[in-house]
Design a protein around this motif. Structure first.
Motif, short mmCIF file in Angstrom:
data_model
loop_
_atom_site.label_atom_id
_atom_site.label_comp_id
_atom_site.label_asym_id
_atom_site.label_seq_id
_atom_site.Cartn_x
_atom_site.Cartn_y
_atom_site.Cartn_z
N ALA A 160 0.84 -1.20 0.00
CA ALA A 160 0.00 0.00 0.00
C ALA A 160 0.87 1.24 0.00
O ALA A 160 0.60 2.21 -0.73
N LEU A 161 1.94 1.23 0.79
CA LEU A 161 2.85 2.38 0.82
C LEU A 161 3.62 2.51 -0.48
O LEU A 161 3.89 3.63 -0.94
N TYR A 162 3.98 1.38 -1.07
CA TYR A 162 4.74 1.41 -2.32
C TYR A 162 3.87 1.89 -3.48
O TYR A 162 4.31 2.70 -4.30
N GLN A 163 2.64 1.40 -3.53
CA GLN A 163 1.78 1.70 -4.67
C GLN A 163 1.05 3.03 -4.54
O GLN A 163 0.70 3.64 -5.55
N ARG A 164 0.84 3.47 -3.28
CA ARG A 164 0.07 4.71 -3.10
C ARG A 164 0.62 5.52 -1.93
O ARG A 164 -0.04 5.65 -0.89
N PRO A 165 1.81 6.08 -2.06
CA PRO A 165 2.33 6.95 -1.00
C PRO A 165 1.48 8.20 -0.86
O PRO A 165 1.12 8.82 -1.87
N ILE A 180 7.07 8.91 -10.45
CA ILE A 180 6.94 7.71 -11.27
C ILE A 180 8.04 6.74 -10.86
O ILE A 180 9.20 7.10 -10.74
N ARG A 181 7.66 5.48 -10.61
CA ARG A 181 8.63 4.46 -10.23
C ARG A 181 9.52 4.10 -11.43
O ARG A 181 9.06 4.16 -12.59
N PRO A 182 10.77 3.70 -11.19
CA PRO A 182 11.68 3.34 -12.29
C PRO A 182 11.15 2.24 -13.20
O PRO A 182 11.44 2.24 -14.40
N GLU A 183 10.34 1.33 -12.67
CA GLU A 183 9.82 0.23 -13.49
C GLU A 183 8.55 0.61 -14.24
O GLU A 183 8.00 -0.20 -15.01
N HIS A 184 8.04 1.83 -14.03
CA HIS A 184 6.80 2.25 -14.69
C HIS A 184 7.05 3.23 -15.83
O HIS A 184 6.16 3.99 -16.20
N LEU A 185 8.27 3.20 -16.35
CA LEU A 185 8.62 4.01 -17.51
C LEU A 185 8.79 3.09 -18.72
O LEU A 185 9.58 2.14 -18.68
N GLU A 186 8.03 3.34 -19.77
CA GLU A 186 8.17 2.57 -21.00
C GLU A 186 9.34 3.13 -21.80
O GLU A 186 9.50 4.35 -21.93
N VAL A 187 10.17 2.23 -22.32
CA VAL A 187 11.44 2.63 -22.95
C VAL A 187 11.42 2.32 -24.44
O VAL A 187 11.00 1.23 -24.86
N SER A 188 11.87 3.29 -25.23
CA SER A 188 11.97 3.10 -26.68
C SER A 188 13.26 3.77 -27.16
O SER A 188 13.70 4.77 -26.60
N HIS A 189 13.83 3.23 -28.24
CA HIS A 189 14.99 3.88 -28.87
C HIS A 189 14.55 4.86 -29.95
O HIS A 189 15.38 5.60 -30.49
N GLU A 190 13.25 4.85 -30.28
CA GLU A 190 12.78 5.67 -31.40
C GLU A 190 12.01 6.92 -30.95
O GLU A 190 12.32 8.03 -31.38
N ALA A 191 10.98 6.74 -30.11
CA ALA A 191 10.12 7.87 -29.77
C ALA A 191 9.50 7.68 -28.40
O ALA A 191 9.32 6.55 -27.93
N GLY A 192 9.18 8.80 -27.74
CA GLY A 192 8.55 8.74 -26.43
C GLY A 192 8.31 10.15 -25.92
O GLY A 192 8.63 11.14 -26.58
N PRO A 218 5.94 7.71 -19.41
CA PRO A 218 5.42 7.19 -18.15
C PRO A 218 4.06 6.51 -18.35
O PRO A 218 3.26 6.95 -19.19
N ARG A 219 3.82 5.46 -17.60
CA ARG A 219 2.49 4.83 -17.62
C ARG A 219 1.55 5.73 -16.83
O ARG A 219 1.67 5.85 -15.61
N HIS A 220 0.63 6.35 -17.53
CA HIS A 220 -0.20 7.40 -16.94
C HIS A 220 -0.94 6.91 -15.70
O HIS A 220 -1.07 7.64 -14.70
N GLU A 221 -1.44 5.68 -15.73
CA GLU A 221 -2.24 5.17 -14.60
C GLU A 221 -1.38 4.91 -13.37
O GLU A 221 -1.92 4.66 -12.28
N LEU A 222 -0.04 4.96 -13.51
CA LEU A 222 0.85 4.70 -12.38
C LEU A 222 1.65 5.93 -11.97
O LEU A 222 2.62 5.83 -11.22
N LEU A 223 1.21 7.10 -12.43
CA LEU A 223 1.82 8.35 -11.99
C LEU A 223 1.29 8.75 -10.61
O LEU A 223 0.16 8.40 -10.24
N HIS A 224 2.10 9.48 -9.88
CA HIS A 224 1.71 9.98 -8.55
C HIS A 224 1.84 11.50 -8.58
O HIS A 224 2.90 12.04 -8.93
N ALA A 225 0.79 12.20 -8.19
CA ALA A 225 0.79 13.67 -8.22
C ALA A 225 0.73 14.22 -6.81
O ALA A 225 -0.08 13.76 -5.98
#
Length: 346
Positions: free
Chosen positions: A221-226, A258-270, A318-325
């Motif tokens: 709970a703390l990790y997913q929703r600080p 945004i957590r490090p694992e919740h970033l989508e990575v591409s060599h072309e565009a983002g 960033p995965r929008h649904e996993l952003l923290h504001a």
């Protein structure tokens, strides 16, 4: 029942310095509750007040429904394990474990039975006739825990018990402590500054900062929703990426997480163009430390076999649904307040 309840507890030293102001906390019976936070946050002082080793300036503490605010440590139905093992060097393991029972004049047959059971639980059966100098650090710590077990307390209190051990031994002892909790089904309150220890041991974490509780909840709970910026930056290894400036404003926040694992990575565009500074290879995982003009430095979690090198350009989304504001006050904004930017910030 051995729940621990703190109501409006305050601790002030010399009438001037308040280290714990008006704290309320409920520790459930049978839970493994970890108090975690940076040095000086008040977690050890709080533990010592529960133990009766520090007086309470104001408020009340109860254990198992009984008010123990002014009770002596010996009358609180607790046992404490410290960072230092505090073993008697001239005594065998067996004598160290049963020392408190001998002082209490527990009959010899009962003492032997309790020592044997503690030794079985802690894998000390082959070591009972050894002295502390013949033991490893982990074995000494198990002896100290055994000394607590034979008291059969309602609550076990641990004050950074693994901090003197090397990394490999700490990992093994964490597993042993978790297994011990399952076997005993006892209430355990554990203090550490190591959030990895907290995440791996606890079923309930209390995050403290400057004497106050930032958030209470399960590790996930703390990790997913600080709920605060402090928790967001403290819980997780590596820690959450926290972004300010125009990127955060585009999402309707003062700070974007945004957590490090919740970033989508591409060599072309983002969404964000970045350049890799360093890649840390850890086997199954790799961490890329990157720079971006839009966001500043970021950490990205990658598969261990990812073909990424220093100097490479990576485009991150960033995965929008996993952003923290988070807002100006450092507290989490409601999910519906998180806007989706209309244009790329790359």
């Amino acid at each position: 029942m051995a729940e621990v309840t703190l109501v409006e507890v305050e601790k002030t030293f010399r009438g001037k310095t308040t280290v714990i102001p008006n704290l309320n906390l409920q520790i459930e019976d049978g839970s493994f509750t970890v108090l975690v936070g940076p040095s000086g946050c008040g977690k050890s002082t709080l533990l010592r007040m529960i133990a009766g080793l520090e007086t309470v300036t104001r408020g009340a503490i109860s254990i198992g429904g009984r008010d123990v605010t002014t009770a002596e440590p010996s009358d609180r139905d607790i046992a404490m394990v410290f960072q230092s093992y505090a073993l008697y060097p001239h005594m065998t393991v067996a004598r160290n474990i049963d020392f408190g029972m001998r002082l209490a004049k527990v009959p010899a047959e009962e003492r032997r039975a309790k020592v044997a059971e503690a030794a079985r639980l802690l894998n000390l059966e082959e070591l009972l006739e050894r002295k502390p100098a013949e033991l490893s650090g982990g074995q000494r710590q198990r002896v100290a825990i055994g000394r607590a077990i034979v008291r059969n307390p309602g609550v076990f209190l641990f004050d950074e018990p693994l901090s003197n051990l090397d990394a490999a031994l700490r990992n093994r002892m964490r597993v042993e402590l978790a297994e011990l909790h399952q076997r005993l089904d006892a209430t355990m309150v554990y203090v550490t500054h190591d959030q990895v220890e907290a995440m791996t041991l606890a079923d309930c974490i209390v995050v403290m900062n400057a004497g106050q509780i930032e958030q209470v909840g399960t590790p996930m709970a703390l990790y997913q929703r600080p709920e605060t910026l402090f928790v967001a930056g403290f819980i997780g290894s590596p820690k959450m990426n926290l972004i300010e400036g125009d990127v955060a404003k585009a999402y309707g926040a003062t700070t974007l997480g945004i957590r490090p694992e919740h970033l989508e990575v591409s060599h072309e565009a983002g969404e964000w163009r970045t350049q890799v500074r360093v890649v840390e290879m850890l086997g199954a995982d790799a961490f890329a430390y990157v720079d971006s003009e839009a966001t500043g430095p970021l950490t990205v979690r990658l598969p261990g076999d990812a073909e990424v090198r220093s100097g490479d350009v990576l485009h991150l989304t960033p995965r929008h649904e996993l952003l923290h504001a988070f807002g100006n006050d450092g507290r989490r904004l409601p999910d519906e307040a998180l806007a989706k930017p209309q244009a790329s910030m790359a």
